[in-house]
Design an enzyme around this catalytic site. Sequence first.
Site, mmCIF file in Angstrom:
data_model
loop_
_atom_site.group_PDB
_atom_site.id
_atom_site.type_symbol
_atom_site.label_atom_id
_atom_site.label_comp_id
_atom_site.label_asym_id
_atom_site.label_seq_id
_atom_site.Cartn_x
_atom_site.Cartn_y
_atom_site.Cartn_z
ATOM 1 N N ASP A 1 18.478 74.213 -7.004
ATOM 2 C CA ASP A 1 19.517 73.312 -7.507
ATOM 3 C C ASP A 1 18.957 72.296 -8.503
ATOM 4 O O ASP A 1 19.441 71.170 -8.591
ATOM 5 C CB ASP A 1 20.228 72.602 -6.340
ATOM 6 C CG ASP A 1 20.660 73.607 -5.279
ATOM 7 O OD1 ASP A 1 21.376 74.545 -5.649
ATOM 8 O OD2 ASP A 1 20.255 73.471 -4.115
ATOM 9 N N LYS B 1 18.822 65.733 -14.901
ATOM 10 C CA LYS B 1 19.486 64.673 -14.131
ATOM 11 C C LYS B 1 18.822 63.292 -14.234
ATOM 12 O O LYS B 1 18.770 62.536 -13.254
ATOM 13 C CB LYS B 1 19.621 65.102 -12.669
ATOM 14 C CG LYS B 1 20.469 66.388 -12.517
ATOM 15 C CD LYS B 1 21.291 66.376 -11.273
ATOM 16 C CE LYS B 1 22.213 67.557 -11.212
ATOM 17 N NZ LYS B 1 23.081 67.617 -10.069
ATOM 18 N N ARG C 1 23.480 68.120 0.182
ATOM 19 C CA ARG C 1 22.043 68.389 0.045
ATOM 20 C C ARG C 1 21.240 67.193 0.540
ATOM 21 O O ARG C 1 21.656 66.049 0.338
ATOM 22 C CB ARG C 1 21.709 68.658 -1.424
ATOM 23 C CG ARG C 1 22.388 69.906 -1.931
ATOM 24 C CD ARG C 1 22.079 70.170 -3.421
ATOM 25 N NE ARG C 1 22.846 71.333 -3.874
ATOM 26 C CZ ARG C 1 23.392 71.431 -5.085
ATOM 27 N NH1 ARG C 1 23.262 70.464 -5.968
ATOM 28 N NH2 ARG C 1 24.077 72.509 -5.404
ATOM 29 N N GLN D 1 17.255 80.505 -6.711
ATOM 30 C CA GLN D 1 16.513 79.715 -5.713
ATOM 31 C C GLN D 1 15.349 79.016 -6.433
ATOM 32 O O GLN D 1 15.537 78.615 -7.558
ATOM 33 C CB GLN D 1 16.030 80.572 -4.539
ATOM 34 C CG GLN D 1 17.165 81.077 -3.641
ATOM 35 C CD GLN D 1 17.846 82.298 -4.190
ATOM 36 O OE1 GLN D 1 17.218 83.286 -4.486
ATOM 37 N NE2 GLN D 1 19.150 82.244 -4.337
ATOM 38 N N ARG E 1 27.583 72.432 1.331
ATOM 39 C CA ARG E 1 26.812 71.604 2.262
ATOM 40 C C ARG E 1 26.219 70.418 1.504
ATOM 41 O O ARG E 1 25.722 70.598 0.377
ATOM 42 C CB ARG E 1 25.647 72.410 2.852
ATOM 43 C CG ARG E 1 26.073 73.485 3.812
ATOM 44 C CD ARG E 1 24.875 74.202 4.390
ATOM 45 N NE ARG E 1 24.218 75.088 3.433
ATOM 46 C CZ ARG E 1 23.142 75.826 3.717
ATOM 47 N NH1 ARG E 1 22.594 75.756 4.918
ATOM 48 N NH2 ARG E 1 22.603 76.626 2.822
ATOM 49 N N ALA F 1 22.649 82.289 -4.575
ATOM 50 C CA ALA F 1 22.457 81.307 -5.642
ATOM 51 C C ALA F 1 23.794 80.658 -5.989
ATOM 52 O O ALA F 1 24.845 81.185 -5.637
ATOM 53 C CB ALA F 1 21.904 82.012 -6.872
ATOM 54 N N GLY F 2 23.731 79.543 -6.671
ATOM 55 C CA GLY F 2 24.963 78.909 -7.138
ATOM 56 C C GLY F 2 24.642 78.068 -8.347
ATOM 57 O O GLY F 2 24.023 77.028 -8.236
ATOM 58 N N HIS F 3 24.999 78.564 -9.524
ATOM 59 C CA HIS F 3 24.733 77.818 -10.753
ATOM 60 C C HIS F 3 26.059 77.294 -11.291
ATOM 61 O O HIS F 3 26.991 78.062 -11.463
ATOM 62 C CB HIS F 3 24.118 78.726 -11.824
ATOM 63 C CG HIS F 3 22.739 79.187 -11.487
ATOM 64 N ND1 HIS F 3 22.080 80.135 -12.214
ATOM 65 C CD2 HIS F 3 21.902 78.805 -10.517
ATOM 66 C CE1 HIS F 3 20.885 80.325 -11.683
ATOM 67 N NE2 HIS F 3 20.759 79.536 -10.654
ATOM 68 N N LYS G 1 19.235 74.715 -13.221
ATOM 69 C CA LYS G 1 18.850 75.884 -14.046
ATOM 70 C C LYS G 1 20.020 76.384 -14.880
ATOM 71 O O LYS G 1 19.861 76.780 -16.009
ATOM 72 C CB LYS G 1 18.392 77.048 -13.148
ATOM 73 C CG LYS G 1 17.048 76.840 -12.504
ATOM 74 C CD LYS G 1 16.627 78.076 -11.727
ATOM 75 C CE LYS G 1 17.419 78.293 -10.460
ATOM 76 N NZ LYS G 1 17.158 77.391 -9.366
ATOM 77 N N ARG H 1 12.316 100.184 4.594
ATOM 78 C CA ARG H 1 12.575 101.495 3.967
ATOM 79 C C ARG H 1 13.797 102.210 4.517
ATOM 80 O O ARG H 1 13.829 103.422 4.643
ATOM 81 C CB ARG H 1 11.318 102.381 4.063
ATOM 82 C CG ARG H 1 10.213 101.832 3.188
ATOM 83 C CD ARG H 1 8.871 102.265 3.635
ATOM 84 N NE ARG H 1 8.569 101.742 4.948
ATOM 85 C CZ ARG H 1 7.422 101.969 5.579
ATOM 86 N NH1 ARG H 1 6.516 102.704 5.004
ATOM 87 N NH2 ARG H 1 7.196 101.456 6.767
ATOM 88 N N THR I 1 22.217 80.827 3.862
ATOM 89 C CA THR I 1 23.565 80.766 3.289
ATOM 90 C C THR I 1 24.510 81.733 4.008
ATOM 91 O O THR I 1 25.680 81.821 3.666
ATOM 92 C CB THR I 1 23.531 81.129 1.791
ATOM 93 O OG1 THR I 1 22.968 82.435 1.669
ATOM 94 C CG2 THR I 1 22.691 80.145 0.995
ATOM 95 N N ASP J 1 20.043 60.821 -15.864
ATOM 96 C CA ASP J 1 21.127 59.833 -15.776
ATOM 97 C C ASP J 1 21.489 59.483 -14.331
ATOM 98 O O ASP J 1 22.009 58.395 -14.069
ATOM 99 C CB ASP J 1 22.373 60.353 -16.513
ATOM 100 C CG ASP J 1 22.805 61.718 -15.999
ATOM 101 O OD1 ASP J 1 22.001 62.661 -16.094
ATOM 102 O OD2 ASP J 1 23.923 61.831 -15.463
ATOM 103 N N GLY K 1 23.002 64.740 -18.829
ATOM 104 C CA GLY K 1 24.398 64.907 -18.403
ATOM 105 C C GLY K 1 24.706 66.386 -18.283
ATOM 106 O O GLY K 1 23.908 67.226 -18.726
HETATM 107 P P1 IMP Z 1 19.063 82.656 2.340
HETATM 108 O O1 IMP Z 1 18.558 82.834 0.937
HETATM 109 O O2 IMP Z 1 20.557 82.688 2.448
HETATM 110 O O3 IMP Z 1 18.382 83.579 3.320
HETATM 111 O O4 IMP Z 1 18.629 81.170 2.819
HETATM 112 C C1 IMP Z 1 17.274 80.803 3.027
HETATM 113 C C2 IMP Z 1 17.024 79.360 2.588
HETATM 114 O O5 IMP Z 1 17.117 79.268 1.165
HETATM 115 C C3 IMP Z 1 18.031 78.338 3.147
HETATM 116 O O6 IMP Z 1 17.358 77.110 3.376
HETATM 117 C C4 IMP Z 1 19.023 78.177 2.009
HETATM 118 O O7 IMP Z 1 19.677 76.928 2.044
HETATM 119 C C5 IMP Z 1 18.085 78.272 0.813
HETATM 120 N N1 IMP Z 1 18.750 78.739 -0.413
HETATM 121 C C6 IMP Z 1 19.160 79.994 -0.692
HETATM 122 N N2 IMP Z 1 19.703 80.043 -1.924
HETATM 123 C C7 IMP Z 1 19.611 78.812 -2.440
HETATM 124 C C8 IMP Z 1 19.971 78.243 -3.712
HETATM 125 O O8 IMP Z 1 20.453 78.910 -4.630
HETATM 126 N N3 IMP Z 1 19.720 76.901 -3.843
HETATM 127 C C9 IMP Z 1 19.124 76.166 -2.878
HETATM 128 N N4 IMP Z 1 18.759 76.652 -1.695
HETATM 129 C C10 IMP Z 1 19.002 77.968 -1.465
#
Ligand code: IMP
Length: 437
Positions: free
Chosen positions: A12, A333, A307, A223, A305, A38-40, A15, A143, A129, A335, A417
């Site tokens: 986070d 970040k 952070r 990540q 959630r 992931a979450g961008h 990126k 495998r 997640t 600012d 920003g």
């Molecule tokens: P998983 O990738 O869902 O197995 O989660 C494993 C750990 O990586 C947990 O602590 C998640 O909160 C963290 N995590 C997974 N993806 C992200 C992301 O894109 N940003 C921040 N933390 C992440």
Amino acid sequence: MIIVIIGAQWGDEGKGKVVDLLADRFDIVSRYQGGHNAGHSVYVGDKAFVLRLLPSGIIHPDKTCVLGNGMVIDPKAFFEEVDQIKEKGVEVTPERLKVSSRAHLIMSYHRALDHTSEERLGNEKIGTTLRGIGPAYEDKAGRRGIRVADALSPELLKLRIERNLEEANRIIVLFGQQPLRADDIYNEIAPLVERLRPFVCETSHFLASARKMNKKILLEGAQATLLDVDHGTYPYVTSSNPTAGGASVGAGIPPHHITGVLGIVRTYATRVGEGPFPTEMLDAEETIAHLIRERGNEYGSVTKRPRRCGWFDAVATRYAAELNGFDSIALTKVDVLDELEEIKVCVGYEIDGVRIDTFPAVSHDLRQIKPVYETLEGWQSSTLGVTDFDDLPEKARSYVKFLSESIGVEIGLISTGPERDQTVILKDSVMEGWFAG
Ligand code: IMP
């Protein structure tokens, strides 16, 4: 030119914005690990895009995007995202979106197993997640995973589901849940796989050919370094390798073809989920954490959630720089810290009164760490939208320089920003060269 972009902390770092900015100068954007964990967030004008599985370049209509072999792909999540982007007016066709035939599929039993695994760990849970990422990678290493190429054969898909489900159901039932039915899973996934068929591609060959034609390729890590399964705060990590070496394996690109590595660093640190976090703001500092969380909108873009927030950790970031070989850093970040009177930077660790300068391998040791801080004066004025380094307040400039010196890598870009134009590119930096192409 092939550049890898990697988060230097626990994810986070911002990126999405940097990939989006650089994507303008590149032809292809490829992801190489992870899945829809992931979450961008990317903001373009009045439109906000949250990308989980697709590379951030997808918003640019003239870019080709690739989902590399190192990824785990949930077909349902894939099409939900494709449809959501199409609704916002962005064309997504197989010509500009390629999915590796060697990537692994996330099945519904992987999600169920992610839940049971977390339940079994109780207080020791990872805080995943719950998207099925870990169990899908377990099957890959075991495998028995189902790859995109395998799923294209209906007989093979059916056979693999039946075989894998026997084992998965034993665990699912042990946790008091109803066993899953192979037919239900097959009937749900088969039409999605058919819809996926035109997007499937030998992506490493595609990328190699593109490179030969002098196309510029951006490899987008998801990540971050400290969540890497080998180098992160194990076991509180994800199940893939976001670090630079993972880019070569996960995109199928020879290491020596990678021309540069860009680290994304935020002016403070955050973490979602469980696990050690030496500079976390706790107790008396909870008000500062609250301020940062609100100003920085530090809530998971996928899970929502809140952070956990902490001070900038130079030991951890130096470790990330060493592992990835950052050539330049984008600092995001700035600012968010505008209102703070004082800003702390962790410059070393102490365990039982003994100073250590390396990043410990054991999570237990990381929990015992006492950070050694240096305190800098805050600038207490707005930096929002500044585009020239000299227009930043003097104390903000000093903070940036201090961070760069303590990591030992140039800071080539400063984000002031969320918008594309709220950015400073430093003159004569490696980063400036990448932007110039
Ligand atoms: P998983 O990738 O869902 O197995 O989660 C494993 C750990 O990586 C947990 O602590 C998640 O909160 C963290 N995590 C997974 N993806 C992200 C992301 O894109 N940003 C921040 N933390 C992440």
